[in-house]
Design a protein around this motif. Sequence first.
Motif, short mmCIF file in Angstrom:
data_model
loop_
_atom_site.label_atom_id
_atom_site.label_comp_id
_atom_site.label_asym_id
_atom_site.label_seq_id
_atom_site.Cartn_x
_atom_site.Cartn_y
_atom_site.Cartn_z
N VAL A 73 2.48 3.61 0.85
CA VAL A 73 1.29 2.99 1.85
C VAL A 73 1.64 3.70 3.13
CG1 VAL A 73 0.59 0.85 2.81
CG2 VAL A 73 1.08 0.76 0.74
N CYS A 74 2.96 3.74 3.60
CA CYS A 74 3.12 4.22 5.09
C CYS A 74 2.77 5.82 5.16
CB CYS A 74 4.42 4.12 5.50
SG CYS A 74 4.78 2.08 5.95
N ALA A 75 3.16 6.58 4.06
CA ALA A 75 2.99 7.78 4.21
C ALA A 75 1.35 8.08 4.10
CB ALA A 75 3.43 8.60 3.02
N ALA A 76 0.59 7.39 3.60
CA ALA A 76 -0.88 7.33 3.63
C ALA A 76 -1.48 7.03 4.96
CB ALA A 76 -1.27 6.35 2.32
N VAL A 77 -0.90 6.20 5.64
CA VAL A 77 -1.38 5.82 6.85
C VAL A 77 -0.84 6.61 7.96
CG1 VAL A 77 -1.45 3.96 8.69
CG2 VAL A 77 -1.50 3.23 6.33
N ILE A 90 0.61 -6.82 4.88
CA ILE A 90 0.53 -5.21 5.04
C ILE A 90 0.26 -4.87 6.44
CG2 ILE A 90 -0.94 -3.33 4.03
CD1 ILE A 90 -1.74 -5.36 1.82
N VAL A 91 -0.50 -5.50 7.25
CA VAL A 91 -0.91 -5.04 8.35
C VAL A 91 0.58 -5.09 9.27
CG1 VAL A 91 -2.09 -5.74 10.66
CG2 VAL A 91 -3.00 -6.03 8.58
N ALA A 92 1.31 -6.33 9.19
CA ALA A 92 2.51 -6.34 9.95
C ALA A 92 3.59 -5.16 9.40
CB ALA A 92 3.19 -7.59 9.61
N ARG A 93 3.77 -5.09 8.26
CA ARG A 93 4.67 -4.10 7.73
C ARG A 93 4.31 -2.59 8.24
NH1 ARG A 93 7.81 -6.32 4.07
NH2 ARG A 93 8.60 -4.33 3.64
N VAL A 94 2.95 -2.27 8.03
CA VAL A 94 2.62 -0.90 8.13
C VAL A 94 2.71 -0.62 9.68
CG1 VAL A 94 0.73 0.67 8.19
CG2 VAL A 94 1.05 -0.65 6.41
N THR A 95 2.13 -1.68 10.62
CA THR A 95 2.34 -1.74 12.21
C THR A 95 3.76 -1.51 12.69
OG1 THR A 95 0.24 -3.07 12.37
CG2 THR A 95 1.64 -2.73 14.28
N THR A 155 -7.32 5.31 6.19
CA THR A 155 -6.92 4.90 4.72
C THR A 155 -7.24 3.39 4.75
OG1 THR A 155 -5.11 6.07 5.25
CG2 THR A 155 -4.85 4.40 3.65
N LEU A 156 -8.03 3.28 3.32
CA LEU A 156 -8.40 1.73 2.87
C LEU A 156 -7.22 1.49 2.08
CD1 LEU A 156 -12.27 2.25 1.92
CD2 LEU A 156 -11.02 1.83 4.37
N ILE A 157 -6.75 0.15 2.24
CA ILE A 157 -5.70 -0.08 1.48
C ILE A 157 -6.20 -1.60 0.67
CG2 ILE A 157 -3.26 -1.39 1.28
CD1 ILE A 157 -2.85 -0.03 3.90
N ALA A 158 -6.17 -1.45 -0.70
CA ALA A 158 -6.74 -2.56 -1.31
C ALA A 158 -5.75 -2.75 -2.55
CB ALA A 158 -8.13 -2.04 -1.85
N TYR A 159 -6.20 -3.76 -3.39
CA TYR A 159 -5.35 -4.33 -4.60
C TYR A 159 -6.30 -4.99 -5.21
CZ TYR A 159 -4.04 -8.55 -1.98
OH TYR A 159 -4.18 -9.69 -1.45
N HIS A 187 3.61 4.41 15.99
CA HIS A 187 3.34 5.80 16.74
C HIS A 187 2.32 6.82 15.97
CE1 HIS A 187 5.89 4.40 19.86
NE2 HIS A 187 6.87 4.03 19.05
N SER A 188 1.93 6.30 14.79
CA SER A 188 1.16 7.37 14.27
C SER A 188 -0.17 6.60 14.00
CB SER A 188 1.44 7.46 12.76
OG SER A 188 2.76 7.82 12.52
N LEU A 189 -0.21 5.49 14.57
CA LEU A 189 -1.82 4.69 14.58
C LEU A 189 -2.43 5.01 15.83
CD1 LEU A 189 -0.69 1.11 13.49
CD2 LEU A 189 -1.94 2.84 12.23
N ALA A 190 -3.61 5.33 15.54
CA ALA A 190 -4.66 5.81 16.76
C ALA A 190 -5.38 4.43 17.09
CB ALA A 190 -5.68 6.86 15.91
N ALA A 191 -5.41 3.49 16.20
CA ALA A 191 -6.23 2.05 16.61
C ALA A 191 -5.40 0.92 15.64
CB ALA A 191 -7.70 2.26 15.86
N PRO A 192 -5.57 -0.06 16.12
CA PRO A 192 -4.94 -1.18 15.40
C PRO A 192 -5.60 -1.35 14.08
CG PRO A 192 -5.88 -2.05 17.51
CD PRO A 192 -6.38 -0.57 17.33
N ILE A 193 -4.79 -1.84 13.12
CA ILE A 193 -5.13 -1.85 11.70
C ILE A 193 -6.06 -2.96 11.52
CG2 ILE A 193 -4.30 -2.29 9.26
CD1 ILE A 193 -1.69 -1.09 10.14
#
Lengths: 362, 328
Positions: free
Chosen positions: B248-252, B274-279, B207-211, B284-290
């Motif tokens: 955002v979290c559903a996407a990640v 964003i990194v802090a919130r999503v982490t 997922t790319l998160i941008a604005y 537990h859904s993350l395969a790698a650090p954001i």
Amino acid sequence: MSTVEERLLPSAEPVRLIDEHGAAHDHAQYQLPPAETLVDGYAQLVKGRRLNDQASALVRQGRLAVYPSSHGQEACQVAATMVLGDQDWLFPTYRDTVAIVSRGVDPIETLTLLRGDWHSGYDPYERKVAPQSTPLATQLLHAVGVAHAARLKGEDTVVMALVGDGGTSEGDFHEALNFAAVWHAPVVFFIQNNEYAISVPLAKQTAAPSLAHKGIGYGVPGERADGNDLAGLLAVLGAAVGRARAGEGPQLIEAHTYRVQAHTNADDASRYRDDAEVAPWLERDPIKRLDAYLTGAGLLDDDKRAAAASAADQTAEYLRVGLMEDVHPDPAELFQHLYSTPTPQLREQAAFLADELAREEA
Amino acid sequence: MTHVKLSMAQALNQALRDAMRADDTVLMFGEDVGALGGVFRVTDGLTAEFGEARCFDTPLAESGIVGTAIGMAMNGMRPVVEMQFDAFGYPAFEQVVSHVAKMRNRTRGRVSLPMVIRMPYAGGIGGVEHHCDSSESYYAHTPGLTVVAPATVADAYWLLRRAIEFPDPVVFMEPKKLYWAKDEIDLGVAEPGIGQAVVRREGADATLIAYGPTVPVALEAAEAAAAEGRQLQVVDLRSIVPFDDETVCAAVRRTGRAVVVAEASGFASVSSEIVARVTERCFHSLAAPIRRVTGFDIPYPPPHLERHQLPSVDRILDAVDDLQWEDS
């Protein structure tokens, strides 16, 4: 025929209609207000003084967090509101509690900020009084905006915007006068020059001949008055409000007064000024001189004096009783007012705090 | 027929025009927004249509512009003000932080300020210093503000309409390098409201998160990755505050990998938030650090060096490559 500059410049000396001994003086431009206005003003001064001193006492008793007193400046406080109509707005600073109460706002609600249960305790729309501003001079721009919107709506509104001598050094003072002048906004900028910004004397604040002179750079007429003479202030401020209402644009008024007490109870004025400097100002007290004038003119006797003191006592009593009550502001309110609809994050945080409080109680 | 082909600047102009037609209390003012129509022409023709009382030039003083807008909002108006450039908004910072953001709270909800601060922001246009700052983090950090940034022509129109209708103050960040980007949009179909992120491109791998200005760059990177066989999902935040944690979290969670792409310096920024919130929410859904692709922690560079500061397709693809792929 006078030049543009002459029309913008303030009087050579601050306008004074009643001197410190209580003697009335004729003035070429300003007239003594009617007797009943002065008698009413006297009662308001006495009440304002009582409010100041009662609030200071309540700080010592731990019932208020802090109180920046306008003791000695009550004539400015009372005059600023006596010249306004119901449709007008007042923009006060943190030292203008007496002005707010004189405008008719409940004293307990007014002191909410200084008691510390919320930031502003009254409804600004009820008596058209903006929240007390602690950031200096910022409120002057809001005042210009309110005045400009009123003009766009065709409303007959004048805005009284209060500021201190220190506040005139801020950039927003400059921007507010400039915007008001360009927009021809009905604002009376009223500077209470009490000679001190906490510890810094006026000489370190400005090199201008007077603060009222600052108007000329903006094309705003300036005028100055003895800030301890209620009669002179009512005449000068009343005329300024009248000109603003008549469509003559913003006005700048400086009152020469003095902060006879420290900045707040937390301040120690002995570190930066001598008592000898204060003493003559105590003689120029606004209540003392109006009392002397009214007594001499046969407008004030012991009965009326007692009635004014009794009304002031009632205000003090109201404060004492009201502020003796312990308040328990609801922590849930911390999250309620930021947005019309709280964000999901604020709802989460509110739930967190509620849960924490529930566990504390259990 | 409500289909129109517009640039982002024209869409913003149309939004202002329609808002001013719909509501007499909407005012537009700032520096050069009258006869000139704004240095980016966003207010072009508004004074001609609505008159000097509705769209007007002010003295050149940003604190004055924002401070007087507060008073007007207190007294029944819905002011929209323009800070001519991001970095020219700093003189108004005290008014924004101490009053715009706090008025509702300090008055216990009695005084709302329905006002919009429009701000052309970010770089990529060869602007000299003080004209290309990404200042969104200052505003996003301030409780009481709503902060939005459109990345598409349709959002430029609809987010600005929503911002003007919003009951509370909105800081409206306009990515100036997208002002001239054109698109055909349907003005009859509303885009999602403030507070909602959208998935601009589906993709199962990361997922790319941008604005704002980095959304088109992220989409370009996703296109390039697809050519190499990697499917990247692109989320456009649209609204920085309120932040749409849900979308955002559903996407990640669907991809397990994420890269945040933002033009602002990375330290203590929206991207770090964003990194802090999503982490915190998706660990537990993350395969790698954001990973993050952001501007360096330097003042915005002079025009001849600015390309080194801007997130690029290559930097995004490199960051994606670093997401601990099992097959690599």
